[in-house]
Design a protein around this motif. Structure first.
Motif, PDB file in Angstrom:
ATOM      1  N   GLU A  24       0.803  -1.222   0.000  1.00  0.00           N
ATOM      2  CA  GLU A  24       0.000   0.000   0.000  1.00  0.00           C
ATOM      3  C   GLU A  24       0.841   1.280   0.000  1.00  0.00           C
ATOM      4  O   GLU A  24       0.487   2.257  -0.659  1.00  0.00           O
ATOM      5  CB  GLU A  24      -0.925   0.027   1.217  1.00  0.00           C
TER       6      GLU A  24
ATOM      7  N   VAL B 148       2.062   7.767   5.813  1.00  0.00           N
ATOM      8  CA  VAL B 148       1.361   6.648   6.449  1.00  0.00           C
ATOM      9  C   VAL B 148       0.577   7.155   7.652  1.00  0.00           C
ATOM     10  O   VAL B 148       0.855   8.242   8.176  1.00  0.00           O
ATOM     11  CB  VAL B 148       2.357   5.564   6.929  1.00  0.00           C
ATOM     12  N   THR B 149      -0.403   6.383   8.057  1.00  0.00           N
ATOM     13  CA  THR B 149      -1.056   6.619   9.346  1.00  0.00           C
ATOM     14  C   THR B 149      -1.047   5.304  10.112  1.00  0.00           C
ATOM     15  O   THR B 149      -1.051   4.215   9.511  1.00  0.00           O
ATOM     16  CB  THR B 149      -2.519   7.088   9.196  1.00  0.00           C
TER      17      THR B 149
ATOM     18  N   ASP C 192      -3.499   4.244  11.931  1.00  0.00           N
ATOM     19  CA  ASP C 192      -4.808   3.602  11.752  1.00  0.00           C
ATOM     20  C   ASP C 192      -4.822   2.717  10.503  1.00  0.00           C
ATOM     21  O   ASP C 192      -5.287   1.576  10.535  1.00  0.00           O
ATOM     22  CB  ASP C 192      -5.920   4.657  11.647  1.00  0.00           C
ATOM     23  N   ARG C 193      -4.332   3.246   9.398  1.00  0.00           N
ATOM     24  CA  ARG C 193      -4.338   2.465   8.158  1.00  0.00           C
ATOM     25  C   ARG C 193      -3.361   1.294   8.248  1.00  0.00           C
ATOM     26  O   ARG C 193      -3.660   0.186   7.778  1.00  0.00           O
ATOM     27  CB  ARG C 193      -3.991   3.380   6.972  1.00  0.00           C
TER      28      ARG C 193
ATOM     29  N   GLU D 166      -5.086  -1.401  10.049  1.00  0.00           N
ATOM     30  CA  GLU D 166      -6.062  -2.102   9.197  1.00  0.00           C
ATOM     31  C   GLU D 166      -5.371  -3.124   8.302  1.00  0.00           C
ATOM     32  O   GLU D 166      -5.835  -4.251   8.139  1.00  0.00           O
ATOM     33  CB  GLU D 166      -6.815  -1.092   8.318  1.00  0.00           C
ATOM     34  N   ILE D 167      -4.263  -2.710   7.698  1.00  0.00           N
ATOM     35  CA  ILE D 167      -3.540  -3.604   6.786  1.00  0.00           C
ATOM     36  C   ILE D 167      -3.003  -4.819   7.538  1.00  0.00           C
ATOM     37  O   ILE D 167      -3.172  -5.963   7.121  1.00  0.00           O
ATOM     38  CB  ILE D 167      -2.392  -2.839   6.096  1.00  0.00           C
TER      39      ILE D 167
END
Lengths: 354, 354
Positions: free
Chosen positions: A147, A270-271, A273-274, A277-278
């Motif tokens: 990502e 980047v965060t 949170d994401r 999720e990944i």
């Protein structure tokens, strides 16, 4: 026509990784037809249990690979260098856990969660499985790369002594027995003096009450072979030939499960949170990240499990494109036997079923 | 006129760092006039030996700081917050080893090898000494900064349990006695189950046969207080308010001496040869870097010594401006008592000698 299940050979069946492999084969009992257990002349002749059956351990030879569809090599670099090409010449697909072929341009280096298709192109009939240190790292980092676009890795390892083989485990256990119940560890050289006569094992310094910043052999310019292996293997698996990688490999007094502190810089912002999720949905990864509640991976909790565990996910305070991670993976399971078994099962699926 | 040697007070004389301080005061016996030993009411009343003399331990009070020129605070943040300003108001120069004032803009944070002049400007009459983790790092990195220009630090620590106080040492020793001589460390949760009833100490997970990636308190956004302290303190000591710092702090089963794997990126290109020259002559640093011959610093060899030891110096293979280092420093000596003593001696030199 009846379904034919492919036949399997396990070279190094009597070793530490071989033992874990026999467990895994028993858990996945319906994949393989005949299973041959193979070892050096020194260890051959006995019997081991696999899939509930006592099975004779055969001495390695060219002929033993006849009628073998897939051959797993779980032994030394030397054994692989000598015998893996011979097994391949007899028609077996070789899956090699040693370092002998990992950097060979004609041998794919495969982590099924990351680059499964690479195993189909194998000009020498050999597929290599990465170093245990790389494996604990790559599953998590590879998922994030898909990502955010990976640019740089700075890795510091906390490696278990079983990464140096059974001798490493013996050395730590003997040294621990000598230092437990003492006041050692506060005066210059006191640990070294007391454990000096113990089984030194593969380490250049005491490993009980200590850490040893050296793993593998001298690779020049101050680097150890294990540090360069992480760089070479991450680049090859992710097909990122210009990825920046700086690794420092350090043994710690832990029996099994490698840990790594990883600074990862991406092309894009980047965060956390994401990233969460990944990682929460990535195959082969367990996200365990609530440090205020005491939830972070440690070797004592991860040992014996299959996934790479990831915690301590933070975004760098000074770089919105960088994350810090702490990862743990059992060096004897995913770090060795399990990854080989996963590759083998993907190859087994190539065989006609009827 | 006769020379007057300044008087000293040691708050926290009965603690672990206090004990090391009494040794150091005895080694440097000619610096100080009267030495008062001070502790909490709970520990006061006994006697301790300093400079070869039995000396009564006094209970802390405002009056006890009368006629004290320099007061060393080697106790908790709470004790420093309450008593250090009172000691300063009585005219003592306070040198504080706690975290209470390290980020206070009116309190200099001093490492004598790096920023000695900062101790002269102390609006509150207080000088702070850094965290033990920062101290093991900053002496080496500061020396390199002077030549190459520091831009970024990525730090992974291998911290000794004594960094968490006497409770940390007790926890590790008790847990080691329970795991030594066993086969623990290879099955999920086996170490945690066995040491679960032992003295857990300050750690959120077992620390024997394990590593614990959490030090200090929850500082938000996933960071631990110890990790942010390294960032804040390195920036303040080096006067580099925009220095990039990412730290990951991990306890390892070592009694004393913190180690760190450090990735250092500079403004200018570096060479290992020039870095070696700088480190070989930097004050407070020992260069120990011939890994092929087994020469790299480990806690077992560094414990009990004063300097920061540096080894494993490598230039990043992918960035000519970056170095990798492995550093070790005794967290109870340079990491605490010694740095405070060095600051105190520089303050003592301010007093008129005749």
């Amino acid at each position: 026509m009846t379904a034919r299940r492919p036949s399997l050979a396990v070279v190094g069946a009597t070793g530490a990784i071989g033992g874990v492999m026999l467990q895994i084969l028993s858990e996945h009992a319906d994949v393989w037809g005949e299973v041959k257990l193979i070892s050096s002349p020194r260890s051959a002749g006995g019997k081991l249990v696999v899939r509930g059956e006592e099975t004779e351990v055969l001495e390695i030879s060219e002929d033993v690979f006849d009628d073998v569809d897939v051959a797993l090599f779980l032994a030394s670099d030397e054994v692989s260098r000598r015998w893996a090409p011979l097994a391949a010449s007899r028609g077996a697909v070789v899956i090699d856990d040693s370092a002998a072929f990992r950097t060979d341009g004609d041998v794919p280096l495969v982590v099924p969660e990351i680059n499964p298709h690479a195993s189909r192109i194998r000009p020498r009939g050999i597929i290599a499985s990465p170093n245990c240190t790389t494996l604990a790292l790559i599953v998590a980092v590879g998922a994030l790369h898909a990502e955010f676009g990976l640019r740089e890795l700075v890795v510091s390892s906390y490696q278990a002594v079983s990464g140096a083989g059974c001798d490493g485990v013996t050395a730590l256990r003997e040294q621990l027995s000598m230092v437990a119940g003492t006041e050692l560890g506060t005066k210059p050289g006191d640990v070294r003096r007391v454990v000096g006569d113990a089984h030194g094992g593969p380490f250049a310094a005491p490993v009980a009450l200590n850490v040893v910043p050296w793993a593998g052999t001298d690779a020049g310019d101050g680097w150890s072979s294990e540090e360069l292996a992480i760089r070479d293997e991450c680049r090859k698996i992710l097909d990122l030939p210009s990825l920046r990688v700086s690794a420092t490999c350090v043994y710690v007094p832990v029996i099994a499960t490698h840990s790594m502190s990883v600074h990862v810089r991406f092309e894009n912002e980047v965060t956390v949170d994401r990233a969460h999720e990944i990682l929460a949905t990535a195959p082969g990864v367990v996200l365990y990240d609530s440090p205020g509640a005491g939830d972070f991976p440690t070797p004592a909790d991860v040992v014996g499990t299959d996934p790479t565990w990831v915690g301590r996910v933070r975004r760098s305070m000074d770089d919105p494109r960088a994350l810090e991670l702490f990862v743990c993976g059992d060096n004897l399971r995913k770090g060795a036997a399990l990854n080989v078994a996963q590759i083998a099962e993907s190859v087994a699926a190539e065989f006609p079923r009827s």
